[in-house]
Scaffold this motif. Structure first.
Motif, short mmCIF file in Angstrom:
data_model
loop_
_atom_site.label_atom_id
_atom_site.label_comp_id
_atom_site.label_asym_id
_atom_site.label_seq_id
_atom_site.Cartn_x
_atom_site.Cartn_y
_atom_site.Cartn_z
N SER A 171 -14.31 8.14 7.97
CA SER A 171 -15.46 7.43 8.53
C SER A 171 -15.85 6.23 7.69
N GLY A 172 -16.77 5.46 8.23
CA GLY A 172 -17.28 4.30 7.51
C GLY A 172 -16.57 3.02 7.91
N SER A 173 -17.22 1.88 7.64
CA SER A 173 -16.62 0.60 7.97
C SER A 173 -15.45 0.34 7.04
N PRO A 174 -14.47 -0.47 7.46
CA PRO A 174 -13.35 -0.77 6.58
C PRO A 174 -13.79 -1.36 5.25
N GLN A 175 -14.80 -2.24 5.27
CA GLN A 175 -15.23 -2.88 4.03
C GLN A 175 -15.82 -1.89 3.04
N ALA A 176 -16.33 -0.77 3.54
CA ALA A 176 -16.97 0.21 2.67
C ALA A 176 -15.99 1.21 2.09
N ARG A 177 -14.76 1.16 2.59
CA ARG A 177 -13.79 2.16 2.15
C ARG A 177 -12.90 1.59 1.06
N ASP A 178 -12.61 2.41 0.09
CA ASP A 178 -11.73 1.99 -1.00
C ASP A 178 -10.28 2.14 -0.60
N THR A 179 -9.44 1.24 -1.16
CA THR A 179 -8.01 1.44 -0.99
C THR A 179 -7.61 2.65 -1.83
N GLY A 180 -6.53 3.29 -1.45
CA GLY A 180 -6.08 4.48 -2.18
C GLY A 180 -5.54 4.15 -3.55
N ASN A 181 -5.33 5.18 -4.33
CA ASN A 181 -4.75 4.97 -5.65
C ASN A 181 -3.39 4.30 -5.54
N TRP A 182 -3.10 3.41 -6.49
CA TRP A 182 -1.81 2.73 -6.52
C TRP A 182 -0.82 3.63 -7.25
N ARG A 183 0.11 4.20 -6.50
CA ARG A 183 0.97 5.26 -7.05
C ARG A 183 1.99 4.76 -8.06
N TYR A 184 2.21 3.44 -8.12
CA TYR A 184 3.22 2.91 -9.04
C TYR A 184 2.59 2.26 -10.27
N ALA A 185 1.36 2.62 -10.55
CA ALA A 185 0.61 1.98 -11.64
C ALA A 185 1.30 2.12 -13.00
N ASP A 186 2.08 3.17 -13.19
CA ASP A 186 2.77 3.36 -14.47
C ASP A 186 3.89 2.35 -14.67
N SER A 187 4.34 1.72 -13.59
CA SER A 187 5.45 0.77 -13.67
C SER A 187 5.01 -0.67 -13.39
N TYR A 188 4.31 -0.87 -12.27
CA TYR A 188 3.91 -2.22 -11.86
C TYR A 188 2.50 -2.17 -11.26
N SER A 189 1.75 -3.24 -11.48
CA SER A 189 0.45 -3.33 -10.82
C SER A 189 0.66 -3.75 -9.37
N VAL A 190 -0.33 -3.47 -8.54
CA VAL A 190 -0.24 -3.88 -7.15
C VAL A 190 -0.19 -5.41 -7.06
N PHE A 191 -0.86 -6.09 -7.98
CA PHE A 191 -0.80 -7.55 -8.03
C PHE A 191 0.63 -8.02 -8.25
N ASP A 192 1.33 -7.38 -9.21
CA ASP A 192 2.72 -7.76 -9.49
C ASP A 192 3.59 -7.64 -8.25
N VAL A 193 3.38 -6.57 -7.49
CA VAL A 193 4.22 -6.34 -6.32
C VAL A 193 3.91 -7.35 -5.22
N PHE A 194 2.64 -7.63 -5.00
CA PHE A 194 2.29 -8.65 -4.01
C PHE A 194 2.85 -10.02 -4.43
N GLN A 195 2.74 -10.34 -5.71
CA GLN A 195 3.25 -11.61 -6.20
C GLN A 195 4.76 -11.71 -5.98
N THR A 196 5.45 -10.59 -6.21
CA THR A 196 6.90 -10.56 -5.99
C THR A 196 7.22 -10.70 -4.51
N ARG A 197 6.42 -10.05 -3.66
CA ARG A 197 6.63 -10.18 -2.21
C ARG A 197 6.52 -11.63 -1.76
N VAL A 198 5.53 -12.35 -2.28
CA VAL A 198 5.35 -13.75 -1.90
C VAL A 198 6.64 -14.53 -2.17
N MET A 199 7.19 -14.34 -3.36
CA MET A 199 8.40 -15.08 -3.72
C MET A 199 9.63 -14.57 -2.96
N LEU A 200 9.82 -13.25 -2.96
CA LEU A 200 11.03 -12.67 -2.38
C LEU A 200 11.07 -12.83 -0.86
#
Length: 229
Positions: free
Chosen positions: A73-102
């Protein structure tokens, strides 16, 4: 028999149905992993993968020491994104940045190489994104999104870029789920429009426009997740 990728998705889909139908109610603690493993006839690892998918999509939330609870329930803006499961290896920022290039380069190198059949499949995937969002089938929405991007990858002229994409596909897939809890109808409408802009550039064989449109699309998706790569 379902393979190791499809099995967790099948379980995630069944749990999503239970949540959307009200069988599992908002705020309710879901049964233990042991109970669910027996109910669905799957291993604990497959079940955990399914729950991770649902958590990234914002349908459940695991609280250490308490269990896993429905959180649809709740509005999308009020809901948190889930835990980033690859945090031990790469940040979500790193992966998005790689997606932009790749993926930007992949789209650029795919222009002029897609068949009429592939364009039809991309249009179908885009329509499926709209339809599944309308009925809040979040799993189907992401699957259609993945199919769209995968078709472009398959047409890329650079075999090594195709292999690189496949090698990190699980991380890329997670960034396509990650923004869903904070995606509102207007953002989904814009995302679908961006897909159609990409298709138009690819149909025209305009490599630079296709690459730029893909990069803009991924950056906008990242901003929906609270990032600016």
């Amino acid at each position: 028999m379902l393979n190791k990728t499809l099995l967790p998705q099948s379980v995630a889909r069944q749990l999503q149905t239970m949540i959307q139908s009200g069988e599992l109610k908002d705020g309710e603690k879901i049964p233990s992993q042991r109970e669910l493993s027996l109910k669905f006839g799957v291993s604990r690892p497959s079940l955990r993968e399914a729950l991770l998918t649902l958590e990234t999509l914002g349908l459940v939330k695991t609280e250490p020491g308490r269990g896993t609870f429905v959180t649809k329930s709740g509005s999308p803006q009020a809901r948190d994104t889930g835990n980033w499961r690859y945090a031990d290896s790469y940040s979500v920022f790193d992966v998005f940045q790689t997606r932009v290039m790749l993926e930007g380069e992949i789209a650029r190198l795919s222009a002029g190489r897609l068949t009429h059949y592939q364009f039809d499949l991309m249009e179908q995937a885009t329509a499926a994104m709209e339809e599944s969002w309308a009925r809040q089938d979040l799993i189907a929405n992401v699957e259609a999104d993945l199919a769209f991007h995968g078709i472009i990858v398959s047409a890329c002229s650079n075999a090594m870029l195709r292999d690189l994409y496949e090698a990190v596909r699980d991380k890329l897939t997670e960034t396509q789920r990650q923004p869903i809890p904070r995606t509102d109808p207007e953002r989904m409408k814009a995302s679908v429009g961006e897909h159609r802009t990409i298709v138009a550039a690819l149909r025209a064989g305009d490599s630079e426009a296709a690459g730029a449109a893909m990069q803009a699309h991924i950056r906008n998706t990242a901003q929906c997740a609270g990032l600016a790569p």
